[in-house]
Design an enzyme around this catalytic site. Structure first.
Site, mmCIF file in Angstrom:
data_model
loop_
_atom_site.group_PDB
_atom_site.id
_atom_site.type_symbol
_atom_site.label_atom_id
_atom_site.label_comp_id
_atom_site.label_asym_id
_atom_site.label_seq_id
_atom_site.Cartn_x
_atom_site.Cartn_y
_atom_site.Cartn_z
ATOM 1 N N LYS A 165 0.858 -1.196 0.000
ATOM 2 C CA LYS A 165 0.000 0.000 0.000
ATOM 3 C C LYS A 165 0.887 1.236 0.000
ATOM 4 C CE LYS A 165 0.806 1.273 4.540
ATOM 5 N NZ LYS A 165 1.596 2.452 4.942
ATOM 6 N N ALA A 192 10.265 -2.411 6.139
ATOM 7 C CA ALA A 192 10.407 -1.197 6.975
ATOM 8 C C ALA A 192 10.455 0.064 6.108
ATOM 9 C CB ALA A 192 11.652 -1.288 7.860
ATOM 10 N N GLY A 229 7.352 1.666 4.927
ATOM 11 C CA GLY A 229 6.082 2.401 4.883
ATOM 12 C C GLY A 229 5.156 1.899 3.796
ATOM 13 N N GLY A 287 3.847 -1.295 4.034
ATOM 14 C CA GLY A 287 3.002 -2.326 4.651
ATOM 15 C C GLY A 287 3.392 -3.740 4.279
ATOM 16 N N SER A 305 2.694 -6.359 7.003
ATOM 17 C CA SER A 305 1.237 -6.396 7.192
ATOM 18 C C SER A 305 0.560 -7.109 6.029
ATOM 19 C CB SER A 305 0.679 -4.970 7.293
ATOM 20 O OG SER A 305 1.273 -4.288 8.368
ATOM 21 N N ASP A 351 -2.324 -1.471 10.319
ATOM 22 C CA ASP A 351 -2.665 -1.405 8.896
ATOM 23 C C ASP A 351 -2.934 -2.772 8.271
ATOM 24 O OD1 ASP A 351 -0.034 -2.118 8.747
ATOM 25 O OD2 ASP A 351 0.651 -0.279 7.760
#
Ligand code: C5P
Length: 288
Positions: A9, A93, A95, A97, A100, A133
């Site tokens: 994302k 790492a 940003g 995701g 996730s 997230d």
């Protein structure tokens, strides 16, 4: 064995509204799935095994996908196990995701493998326990995220659009990035509404003008390589350049193919990817 795509994302707009009493921060953000994806191969096994050859990505219980599998097995008293092999394409790492996305794909894939019959809404609820997230990574597409990021409202869009992602070689720790925001004297609070209107109408130029991220200035102030990359990118693409999440990834809205080539040439130490936005988070790739 089944293969699943776990899409990354970007945050097109991210407003860190402020700290909450529970230690989290209140967010207003527009999450957007992109075609960049990890590939998970999932098959039956005894016990739970999660393997990944990428450096810095943990095997076993340190991996969010393992935690997702263990949680499902415990809650639904599943006797069967699984082996999940993760082919990592999303920088970690950054940003985007990545971790996730793998947890979200594990939830969706194991619901299928173990025949649990959970609905998407059930999976989104379970996902919130894995991280703020992860629910969006299950839902996918384009969503407004509020609360700590787990409360989702789908955003109507006129279609997919080109997007590029540039990742400077810097790993940003999310909790430290939130602390940097808390200390920052003049936090940017971007307005979400113009981006929602631009997404609905397909005016990608208006979308480019509407991006913004509270994290960007405080995180770039502490990480010169991010600040340099932002300046270089903005020298090539005037509008629609924004850091994603707590960084270090930088999204570029609707770049031309020529601009993507220029970005790759100008930023040889960065991971540069270009493709389209995506309408789904997790999807089945193939079965064999
Ligand atoms: O939910 P997640 O595990 O991804 O969050 C990691 C850390 O990021 C939290 O422990 C918290 O310090 C910070 N965080 C926050 N506000 C959010 C999401 C995360 O402060 N909305």
């Amino acid at each position: 064995m089944t293969k699943w795509l776990a899409r990354a994302k970007v945050n097109l707009v991210l407003d860190v509204v402020g700290p909450r009493a529970d230690g989290y921060h209140e967010l207003r953000t527009i999450f957007q799935s992109i075609e960049l994806a990890d590939v998970l191969s999932v098959e039956p096994a005894d016990g739970i095994a999660v393997v990944c050859a990428a450096p810095g990505v943990p095997d076993g219980p340190g991996n969010l996908a393992f935690r997702a599998a263990a949680r499902l097995r415990e809650q639904f008293k599943v006797d069967a196990g699984c082996r999940i092999a993760i082919e990592k394409r999303i920088p970690a790492a950054a940003g985007l995701g990545g971790g996730s996305a793998d947890a979200a794909a594990a939830l969706v894939a194991l619901n299928d493998l173990w025949g649990l019959g959970l609905t998407s809404a059930d999976l989104v609820t379970l996902a919130a326990e894995m991280g703020s997230d992860v629910p969006f990574m299950v839902a996918g597409g384009t969503c407004l995220g509020t609360g700590r990021g787990e409360l989702l409202t789908p955003v109507a869009t006129a279609g997919r659009f080109p997007i590029a992602v540039v990742v400077p070689p810097v790993a940003v720790a999310t909790p430290a990035a939130y602390q940097a925001v808390d200390r920052w004297p003049t936090p940017l609070h971007p307005d979400i509404e113009p981006a929602i209107a631009a997404l609905r109408s397909g005016r990608w130029r208006d979308l480019a003008a509407a991006v913004g991220n509270t994290f960007e200035a405080p995180v770039a102030a502490g990480e010169p390589r991010i600040a340099e990359a932002l300046a270089t990118i903005r020298g090539i693409v005037r509008q629609g350049v924004v850091m994603s999440g707590s960084g270090s990834a930088i999204a570029v809205i609707n770049p031309s193919p020529g601009q993507v080539e220029e970005l790759a040439r100008a930023l040889p130490d960065c991971f540069v990817w270009a493709g389209l936005t995506a309408c789904a988070g997790v999807s089945r790739l193939a079965t064999n």
